[in-house]
Design a protein around this motif. Structure first.
Motif, mmCIF file in Angstrom:
data_model
loop_
_atom_site.group_PDB
_atom_site.id
_atom_site.type_symbol
_atom_site.label_atom_id
_atom_site.label_comp_id
_atom_site.label_asym_id
_atom_site.label_seq_id
_atom_site.Cartn_x
_atom_site.Cartn_y
_atom_site.Cartn_z
ATOM 1 N N UNK A 380 0.814 -1.225 0.000
ATOM 2 C CA UNK A 380 0.000 0.000 0.000
ATOM 3 C C UNK A 380 0.843 1.268 0.000
ATOM 4 N N UNK A 381 2.138 1.132 0.090
ATOM 5 C CA UNK A 381 2.987 2.315 0.213
ATOM 6 C C UNK A 381 3.057 3.083 -1.097
ATOM 7 N N UNK A 382 2.939 4.409 -1.020
ATOM 8 C CA UNK A 382 2.952 5.240 -2.240
ATOM 9 C C UNK A 382 4.329 5.285 -2.892
ATOM 10 N N UNK A 383 5.367 5.102 -2.101
ATOM 11 C CA UNK A 383 6.726 5.215 -2.637
ATOM 12 C C UNK A 383 7.353 3.876 -2.992
ATOM 13 N N UNK A 384 6.796 2.786 -2.496
ATOM 14 C CA UNK A 384 7.431 1.473 -2.655
ATOM 15 C C UNK A 384 6.422 0.458 -3.189
ATOM 16 N N UNK A 385 6.814 -0.254 -4.237
ATOM 17 C CA UNK A 385 6.029 -1.373 -4.749
ATOM 18 C C UNK A 385 6.951 -2.569 -4.895
ATOM 19 N N UNK A 386 6.592 -3.690 -4.264
ATOM 20 C CA UNK A 386 7.362 -4.919 -4.414
ATOM 21 C C UNK A 386 6.546 -5.905 -5.233
ATOM 22 N N UNK A 387 7.095 -6.286 -6.371
ATOM 23 C CA UNK A 387 6.446 -7.215 -7.295
ATOM 24 C C UNK A 387 7.179 -8.552 -7.217
ATOM 25 N N UNK A 388 6.601 -9.506 -6.474
ATOM 26 C CA UNK A 388 7.255 -10.788 -6.276
ATOM 27 C C UNK A 388 7.102 -11.730 -7.472
ATOM 28 N N UNK A 389 6.185 -11.395 -8.388
ATOM 29 C CA UNK A 389 5.890 -12.278 -9.525
ATOM 30 C C UNK A 389 6.534 -11.808 -10.825
ATOM 31 N N UNK A 390 7.291 -10.719 -10.784
ATOM 32 C CA UNK A 390 7.964 -10.180 -11.979
ATOM 33 C C UNK A 390 6.947 -9.981 -13.114
ATOM 34 N N UNK A 391 5.848 -9.316 -12.796
ATOM 35 C CA UNK A 391 4.765 -9.156 -13.761
ATOM 36 C C UNK A 391 5.186 -8.287 -14.936
ATOM 37 N N UNK A 392 4.811 -8.714 -16.120
ATOM 38 C CA UNK A 392 5.139 -7.969 -17.330
ATOM 39 C C UNK A 392 4.501 -6.591 -17.312
ATOM 40 N N UNK A 393 3.255 -6.489 -16.802
ATOM 41 C CA UNK A 393 2.580 -5.189 -16.807
ATOM 42 C C UNK A 393 3.264 -4.190 -15.884
ATOM 43 N N UNK A 394 3.879 -4.675 -14.789
ATOM 44 C CA UNK A 394 4.625 -3.791 -13.889
ATOM 45 C C UNK A 394 5.853 -3.245 -14.613
ATOM 46 N N UNK A 395 6.539 -4.131 -15.323
ATOM 47 C CA UNK A 395 7.725 -3.727 -16.081
ATOM 48 C C UNK A 395 7.349 -2.721 -17.172
#
Length: 599
Positions: A380-395
């Motif tokens: 939920x943090x505005x400054x930090x996002x951790x993507x554990x699944x290496x999602x293509x859409x995040x990239x």
């Protein structure tokens, strides 16, 4: 027979000394990992080739070996106490320690005189710190006073703690006392040196026109350039016999400097020259051997402690009782040669330690598993996002920002190029490795493929238009330095050029262009290694860690360095177990710095 691809065995076999071979093998192995020396622990933990039958190793066994010395005489290897060195690195370490002890002790006879000088500038000192609104001890002010009282000072602190601001105030006071002061500002890379100059121009304190003109004349350079590297040799024009002609030398990003270069820099500093080292002790150590800056900072525990007389003197300059040095900061190891020479800035003006980038950075460097677990679970943090699944859409969402470096104009447009370079500085992908699916090469290829689809770039040509590049080796002829970032664009005559921003006086920015064929050492820089990102800052950062722990590469220092390159937002693509394991792993490089300082 040495295995052809085992360089450590080749090194050990070169000396034709059966008794030494296992020791030399382990020493070579550890030096390749950045250690300066090995000790008994390394002997017991090392894995040796099958051809070395003696697995019961002890440094006592080689103390009398003809190639090993325990004295000052020259032999290829040195056994100093419980540490085994190559002669060259033992000499470097000895030179560093000797010079630092000399610098630390050199100003002791002048303390009273310098204290009286500072009391005469009390009003100006307080004026320089009227804007500091921390609710704790004003460590910036303490660092300024300590640096002005001594000839050797280390100022450490994380991003946003005000190291450059502190230096600006030190210089304001020193120029007030010594208008003709000769100052050199250096950093290990050209990029870091340029950032130092830019930051000082932005943060210079309110001062008279004369002092402002002194600031305008300040120039920063690489350490190699300051010392006068003699091309094709390991030697410099300035050395122990030909000292640098400066009254004050300020060294930024000191954590990036290896022991060999540190030794050569310190050897070139003569009597009467003050030295200030700046850096973040929690950042990655140098790529080459040694973790000198971190070792120096960790040699004194606890930091920011003083004698009663120094505490009383410094507190005279602080009007708010809550921000004075408390009594709890009295004492410490007053016999240590670096006692009160190291100040740690502890308040970040950029990050809130209770949320966002500041919170996760602290959790990583302190291996606070509970806090890291919350970041991994809450998202939920505005400054930090951790993507554990290496999602293509995040990239893909992150790399959309690279569209901003491409304009539709085909003709040369100076404003467009400046805008493109500024936009390029807004974001960066940071990787732990060069190779592999999560490495720099693959990340750059993915961004190029995306931009080819979206914006029509043609990455099949090495000099394709809009290619962002980073210089990887200093080129003094072209005026380009390791870490400089540029972009390839055609000029008004349709000639492809490599364009770089260069800072002028009073914060002005202009363009510098070079024919790309003249640049021998460059690489594409949508993504870069975390090591190469040191000394840089970006608004937004995507950190891509490998999906499996990789040897000794993934450490808390590496992840901390990557996270703190971001000013506004960091996206971390990392498997949970890999991230937690990295936070547990700590860089520990063998050296004798901490112990030998107290000899």
């Amino acid at each position: 027979m040495a295995t052809l691809n085992d360089v450590h065995q080749q090194f050990a076999e070169y000396f034709k000394e059966p008794a030494l071979k296992p020791y030399l093998y382990l020493l070579s192995q550890k030096m390749s990992e950045g250690h300066i020396c090995i000790d008994e622990t390394d002997l017991n933990a090392g894995i040796l080739p099958e051809s070395y039958p003696d697995k019961n190793l002890s440094l006592e066994k080689i103390a009398q070996h003809p190639l090993v010395t325990t004295k000052t005489e020259y032999k290829p290897f040195v056994l100093n106490g419980e540490r085994f060195y190559m002669q060259r690195y033992f000499v470097y370490e000895t030179q560093v320690l000797s010079k630092i002890k000399e610098l630390a002790a050199s100003s002791a006879m002048q303390y009273e005189q310098r204290m009286q000088q500072l009391l005469g500038l009390k009003q100006l000192v307080q004026q320089l710190f009227t804007d500091n609104k921390t609710a704790q001890t004003d460590w910036q002010l303490v660092a300024v006073l300590v640096a002005l009282l001594q000839d050797f000072t280390i100022i450490t602190g994380g991003p946003g703690t005000g190291k450059t601001t502190t230096v600006a105030k030190i210089l304001t006071l020193m120029f007030t006392m010594h208008p003709s002061l000769k100052v050199a500002m250096v950093a290990p890379t050209g990029k870091a040196a340029a950032r130092m100059s830019e930051s000082l121009m932005k943060t210079q304190a309110t001062a008279s026109d004369d002092i402002k003109s002194n600031f305008a004349r300040l120039k920063s350079s690489t350490i190699h350039r300051l010392l006068g590297w003699q091309q094709g040799t390991p030697y410099f024009r300035h050395n122990a016999e030909n000292h640098l002609p400066y009254d004050l030398i300020i060294v930024d990003e000191s954590s990036m400097i290896d022991v060999a270069l540190f030794a050569k820099l310190l050897q070139a500093i003569g009597k009467g020259t003050r030295v200030i080292l700046l850096g973040d002790k929690d950042q990655l150590a140098s790529v080459e051997a040694g973790s000198l800056f971190g070792d120096l900072c960790n040699a004194v525990n606890p930091l920011n402690h003083f004698s009663e007389s120094w505490r009383s003197f410094i507190n005279q300059f602080i009007t708010d009782d809550d921000r004075k040095i408390p009594k709890e900061r009295m004492g410490g190891n007053i016999e240590h040669p670096l006692f009160r020479h190291i100040i740690e800035l502890q308040h970040s003006y950029r990050f809130d330690g209770n949320k966002g980038i500041g919170k996760i950075a602290r959790a990583v460097i302190q291996n606070d598993e509970k806090i890291l677990e919350r970041f991994l679970e809450e998202r939920k943090d505005e400054q930090v996002l951790i993507d554990q699944l290496y999602k293509e859409q995040v990239f893909l969402k992150f790399i959309e920002g690279y569209k901003a470096i491409i304009t539709e104009k085909s003709l040369f447009d100076e404003d467009g190029i400046i805008a493109a370079l500024n936009n390029l500085g807004n974001l960066r992908i940071l990787c732990a490795l060069n190779e592999g699916d999560q490495g720099v090469y693959q990340m750059n290829a993915r961004v190029e493929a995306y931009l080819a689809r979206e914006k029509g770039i043609q990455p099949n040509d090495i000099f394709y238009e809009h290619r962002p590049i980073m210089i990887t080796k200093n080129n003094y002829t072209l005026g380009l330095y390791n870490g400089d970032v540029g972009i390839l664009r055609k000029d008004k005559n349709n000639v492809m050029k490599a364009w770089f921003l260069q800072s002028g006086e009073n914060g002005t920015v202009s363009l510098k262009s070079v024919l790309p064929g003249f640049i021998m050492h460059m690489e594409t820089v949508y993504a870069m290694t975390i090591h190469k990102s040191q000394g840089s800052e970006f608004n937004n950062v995507l950190v891509v860690l490998p999906k499996q722990q990789s040897g000794h590469i993934l450490t808390r220092e590496l992840v901390y360095t990557a996270i703190t390159r971001a000013k506004e937002k960091v996206v971390i693509q990392a498997d949970k177990e890999v991230l937690l394991a990295a936070a547990k792993a700590q860089v520990k490089r063998g050296s004798g710095i901490i112990e030998r300082l107290q000899e």
